[in-house]
Motif scaffolding. Sequence first.
Motif, PDB file in Angstrom:
ATOM      1  N   GLN A 113      29.401  32.791 -43.775  1.00 10.16           N
ATOM      2  CA  GLN A 113      30.480  31.798 -43.827  1.00 10.16           C
ATOM      3  C   GLN A 113      31.315  31.907 -45.106  1.00 10.16           C
ATOM      4  OE1 GLN A 113      27.289  31.175 -43.193  1.00 10.16           O
ATOM      5  NE2 GLN A 113      27.290  30.519 -41.041  1.00 10.16           N
ATOM      6  N   VAL A 116      35.261  36.520 -46.024  1.00 12.16           N
ATOM      7  CA  VAL A 116      36.579  36.508 -45.368  1.00 12.16           C
ATOM      8  C   VAL A 116      37.041  37.953 -45.249  1.00 12.16           C
ATOM      9  CG1 VAL A 116      38.939  35.665 -45.428  1.00 12.16           C
ATOM     10  CG2 VAL A 116      37.104  34.278 -46.429  1.00 12.16           C
ATOM     11  N   ARG A 138      32.912  36.702 -36.035  1.00 11.64           N
ATOM     12  CA  ARG A 138      33.052  35.246 -36.080  1.00 11.64           C
ATOM     13  C   ARG A 138      31.761  34.564 -35.625  1.00 11.64           C
ATOM     14  NH1 ARG A 138      39.002  34.266 -34.986  1.00 11.64           N
ATOM     15  NH2 ARG A 138      39.711  33.654 -37.050  1.00 11.64           N
ATOM     16  N   LEU A 143      34.839  34.683 -41.611  1.00  9.94           N
ATOM     17  CA  LEU A 143      36.190  34.174 -41.432  1.00  9.94           C
ATOM     18  C   LEU A 143      37.166  35.344 -41.424  1.00  9.94           C
ATOM     19  CD1 LEU A 143      34.440  31.919 -43.070  1.00  9.94           C
ATOM     20  CD2 LEU A 143      36.639  30.789 -43.318  1.00  9.94           C
ATOM     21  N   ASP A 165      41.770  32.277 -39.925  1.00 14.68           N
ATOM     22  CA  ASP A 165      41.451  31.121 -40.770  1.00 14.68           C
ATOM     23  C   ASP A 165      42.401  31.043 -41.958  1.00 14.68           C
ATOM     24  OD1 ASP A 165      38.769  30.307 -39.466  1.00 14.68           O
ATOM     25  OD2 ASP A 165      38.544  32.449 -39.843  1.00 14.68           O
TER      26      ASP A 165
END
Length: 396
Positions: A113, A116, A138, A143, A165
């Motif tokens: 989480q 990115v 995902r 992200l 995101d």
Amino acid sequence: MENLPMRDGLSLDSHFQPIYSLAHRRTVGMEALLRATEQGKALSPPQVYERYIRRDERAAMDLAVVRAHCQHFARTPAAQRWLFLNIDAMTLADLSYVQQLQQIIADSGIPPQLIVLEVLEQALELDAGLLEGVALLREQGCLLAIDDFGVGHSNLDRVCSLEPDFIKFDRHLLRSAVNQQRTRTLLSRLVRLMHEIGALVVVEGVESESDVVVALDSGCDLVQGYYVAMPALVPDRDEQITPRLDAKWDELMNRELLRRKLNRRQLELSRQAFVQTAIALMQGNEFRLAAQPMLNLPDVIRCFLLDQEGRQLGRNLNVRELSEVNRLRFAPLEDTTGAVWSRRSYFQHAIDQPGVLYMSEPYLSMTDTRTCVTLSMAIEIDEQMHVLCSDVMLPK
């Protein structure tokens, strides 16, 4: 970097650049950036990647760089921050590479989480492999950020399909917004549009005081650039970053307070003149004479009158004519007699609340493409409902 198909004498490392939240007043993410040297000479990331032509070699390079960045980041005593990692869209479109990437992230110990994955917007192609690869990552918790949005031919349909995101605005968009008022207005509207599709906005390339002011004014969420902090093995801390940005925020707020004060004064004069015009019309005065209090104000563009269905009665009463060049440019739109403005908010609000003065949000006038607000009020003239309207320029 293990498993990397390196050439002799090539040394690779990683630096990190803070991504700073303007609202939280702290660093909330770090972008990992590749640093390379060969026999003491610095090489740019493109110079490194151009050595690996075959797709399998480039993907192996991608994965090796991600592994090294994750290992390095995992050793830093950082708070809860995202790690932004650049990844090739071709790597994400191949499920065998996606599975390796998932394993690298799992082995790093960094919660997915907080990962990115950044993909260049202009490199995206919406094939089934890319969509499936993104979906798998995902599911793991990662992200997605679309990088360099606004350069070249940006595709909103492609952006919406991937449901990112984060959207990272290209630095050239910021450069243009600093130098051109129209692009500055567009930047703010693009930020709002990205928010509507569910993405947070990062403005990249913040390198000067002017850049900071424009970025702050745009309503973006996060900023990144040399003015915020330089990329480094150990980049600047928030104790160094925050005072720099706070000073520009205070400057912008003082400027905004002055602008609002001027707007309030200007609009109060416009409201007073508007009410005088409305009373004169209800008393039976001819429109051109009744509108003189409005037409005498320097910031009023035009007055016009609508019937109860939103259809314009007669032509606009313009304060001043456009130059001959501009008049010819917009000549097809010049005559608005009979135009129907019933879908405009200024008509709908006025007709719903007769006798109440309404002021619209700023918008682009269709008549001559100037940004303005419209004052409107529904009034009775000869026992028939009408809507009096006046377009007013706001100070820049």
